[in-house]
Design a protein around this motif. Sequence first.
Motif, PDB file in Angstrom:
ATOM      1  N   LEU A 262       0.695  -1.107   0.309  1.00 21.11           N
ATOM      2  CA  LEU A 262       0.012   0.030   0.067  1.00 21.11           C
ATOM      3  C   LEU A 262       0.820   1.376   0.024  1.00 21.11           C
ATOM      4  CD1 LEU A 262      -2.794  -1.154   2.361  1.00 21.11           C
ATOM      5  CD2 LEU A 262      -3.097  -1.030   0.073  1.00 21.11           C
ATOM      6  N   LEU A 263       2.048   1.429   0.576  1.00 21.76           N
ATOM      7  CA  LEU A 263       2.977   2.426   0.420  1.00 21.76           C
ATOM      8  C   LEU A 263       3.262   2.569  -0.939  1.00 21.76           C
ATOM      9  CD1 LEU A 263       4.787   4.326   1.760  1.00 21.76           C
ATOM     10  CD2 LEU A 263       6.415   2.600   2.316  1.00 21.76           C
ATOM     11  N   GLY A 264       3.963   1.470  -1.550  1.00 18.46           N
ATOM     12  CA  GLY A 264       4.193   1.649  -2.998  1.00 18.46           C
ATOM     13  C   GLY A 264       2.892   2.092  -3.932  1.00 18.46           C
ATOM     14  N   THR A 327       5.526   0.612 -15.115  1.00 15.03           N
ATOM     15  CA  THR A 327       6.462  -0.356 -15.133  1.00 15.03           C
ATOM     16  C   THR A 327       7.168  -0.859 -13.590  1.00 15.03           C
ATOM     17  OG1 THR A 327       6.990   0.001 -17.444  1.00 15.03           O
ATOM     18  CG2 THR A 327       8.652  -1.273 -16.215  1.00 15.03           C
ATOM     19  N   HIS A 328       7.282   0.319 -13.029  1.00 20.41           N
ATOM     20  CA  HIS A 328       7.828   0.267 -11.696  1.00 20.41           C
ATOM     21  C   HIS A 328       7.069  -0.081 -10.647  1.00 20.41           C
ATOM     22  CE1 HIS A 328      11.610   2.310 -13.494  1.00 20.41           C
ATOM     23  NE2 HIS A 328      10.700   3.081 -14.069  1.00 20.41           N
ATOM     24  N   TYR A 329       5.837  -0.001 -10.834  1.00 17.73           N
ATOM     25  CA  TYR A 329       4.905  -0.043  -9.855  1.00 17.73           C
ATOM     26  C   TYR A 329       4.500  -1.748 -10.083  1.00 17.73           C
ATOM     27  CZ  TYR A 329       0.080  -0.760  -7.762  1.00 17.73           C
ATOM     28  OH  TYR A 329      -0.972  -0.845  -6.766  1.00 17.73           O
ATOM     29  N   VAL A 330       4.491  -2.117 -11.309  1.00 18.28           N
ATOM     30  CA  VAL A 330       4.405  -3.728 -11.447  1.00 18.28           C
ATOM     31  C   VAL A 330       5.449  -4.609 -10.873  1.00 18.28           C
ATOM     32  CG1 VAL A 330       4.162  -5.471 -13.185  1.00 18.28           C
ATOM     33  CG2 VAL A 330       2.620  -3.490 -13.248  1.00 18.28           C
ATOM     34  N   SER A 331       6.558  -4.193 -11.122  1.00 21.31           N
ATOM     35  CA  SER A 331       7.868  -4.773 -10.570  1.00 21.31           C
ATOM     36  C   SER A 331       7.577  -4.541  -9.092  1.00 21.31           C
ATOM     37  CB  SER A 331       8.932  -3.998 -10.911  1.00 21.31           C
ATOM     38  OG  SER A 331      10.383  -4.584 -10.541  1.00 21.31           O
ATOM     39  N   PHE A 332       7.588  -3.480  -8.368  1.00 17.19           N
ATOM     40  CA  PHE A 332       7.188  -3.224  -7.020  1.00 17.19           C
ATOM     41  C   PHE A 332       6.313  -4.388  -6.528  1.00 17.19           C
ATOM     42  CE2 PHE A 332       5.615  -1.415  -3.387  1.00 17.19           C
ATOM     43  CZ  PHE A 332       6.521  -1.050  -2.502  1.00 17.19           C
ATOM     44  N   SER A 333       5.254  -4.259  -6.988  1.00 17.01           N
ATOM     45  CA  SER A 333       4.154  -5.023  -6.372  1.00 17.01           C
ATOM     46  C   SER A 333       4.171  -6.671  -6.496  1.00 17.01           C
ATOM     47  CB  SER A 333       2.686  -4.617  -7.164  1.00 17.01           C
ATOM     48  OG  SER A 333       2.500  -3.236  -7.186  1.00 17.01           O
ATOM     49  N   GLN A 334       4.765  -7.085  -7.560  1.00 15.00           N
ATOM     50  CA  GLN A 334       5.093  -8.326  -7.837  1.00 15.00           C
ATOM     51  C   GLN A 334       6.245  -8.894  -6.706  1.00 15.00           C
ATOM     52  OE1 GLN A 334       6.073  -9.097 -11.775  1.00 15.00           O
ATOM     53  NE2 GLN A 334       3.735  -9.148 -12.331  1.00 15.00           N
ATOM     54  N   ILE A 345      14.914  -4.133  -0.847  1.00 16.09           N
ATOM     55  CA  ILE A 345      15.200  -4.904  -2.393  1.00 16.09           C
ATOM     56  C   ILE A 345      14.269  -3.763  -3.382  1.00 16.09           C
ATOM     57  CG2 ILE A 345      14.636  -6.833  -3.755  1.00 16.09           C
ATOM     58  CD1 ILE A 345      14.950  -8.563  -1.572  1.00 16.09           C
ATOM     59  N   ILE A 346      13.222  -3.423  -2.935  1.00 13.25           N
ATOM     60  CA  ILE A 346      12.431  -2.600  -3.870  1.00 13.25           C
ATOM     61  C   ILE A 346      12.739  -1.014  -3.777  1.00 13.25           C
ATOM     62  CG2 ILE A 346      10.574  -4.362  -4.316  1.00 13.25           C
ATOM     63  CD1 ILE A 346      10.062  -1.734  -1.624  1.00 13.25           C
TER      64      ILE A 346
END
Length: 374
Positions: A262-264, A327-334, A345-346
């Motif tokens: 949720l922070l991301g 792009t960065h949100y998908v990588s962050f969430s996964q 890491i993220i």
Amino acid sequence: MRGRLGTIYSLGIKELYSLRSDPVLIVLLIWVFTFAIYEIATNAKMEVENASVAIVDEDGSLLSRRIADGFLPPYFKPAVQISADQIDPLLDAGNFIFIVSIPPQFESDLLKGEKPEIQLNVDATAMSVAGNGANYAANIINQEVMHFLQKEQPIEEIGPLKVVVRAAFNPNLNSTWFMAVSQIINNVTVMSILLTGAALIREREHGTIEHLLVMPVRPTDIMISKIWANGLVILVATALSLTFVVEGLMNVTITGSTALFLLGAGLYLYSVTALGILLATLATSMPQFGLLAIPVFVVMELLSGGMTPLESMPGWLQWTMQLSPSTHYVSFSQAVLFRDAGFEIIWPQALMMFVIGSVFFAFALRRFRKAIVS
């Protein structure tokens, strides 16, 4: 500063009241984060399930019957016997995805030590099933042949090693786990753009933007209030959907930290809500805004790495999509939800979302000032 914060807070509360008075957006918001996620995740499956199979058995042997019986639910429907002259017409009509053709004398040739061939016809227009299903079908045929040969004339297993596959993060290879979370990620993008853009268009259509201009508020205050109010609605809807729909109703295991996710999401909302306002300043009506927003969030969803891996895209496109916050949100969430990654890491993805969001905010604020004055 305290007075400005109070103004931004009051304007944000006004935005929440305006949203509450729009039943269409309320229904859309509820539907997108509940029914839509459940339906797509449970019914739009990417793995092989109930694939249709036909068998052309020109051998009529025990082995050919064993191969036909090897296609079992839930991966395949029971195999249907057809004749050789029906192969092309049935494939053309789309009646079967797989047709296995077993030649005459197949069993006897195999026992003689020869290497007869079995033809596997695949309808490759069913792309989500054809690739994995062809591998499943080939494995079924090979296993039945090996079991038959070992029973008739025992042979030694050939091969210097045995490969053991371990599927991490999704051991059952269940696409529902992946699709449910991916839908939440995609819906955050769509609804963030729509809510903030609709908020500005609604102010313009109702004439309330002129009322704000005669009040002691700045364009920055108006824009920030729209971002925090609509972003908060999306963030709450995301948290409730993840807890009650994905984890509760669908029993999807979330191994990572929901709070970190949720922070991301909050950082991402900072970007896409500003993008929604930027698009709304380019449109003069709600239909025009909708037509303008559709290609934007479709491209952001399809090329963000959530539906297809970035590594399979051309190099120039991979570089270009690094400029998109999705792009960065998908990588962050996964990384957070699937692999239980920590902030150490993220943090690069979080930093990029903040930087891109700041750029979007600056452009949107510049356009917003010009739009409300004109």
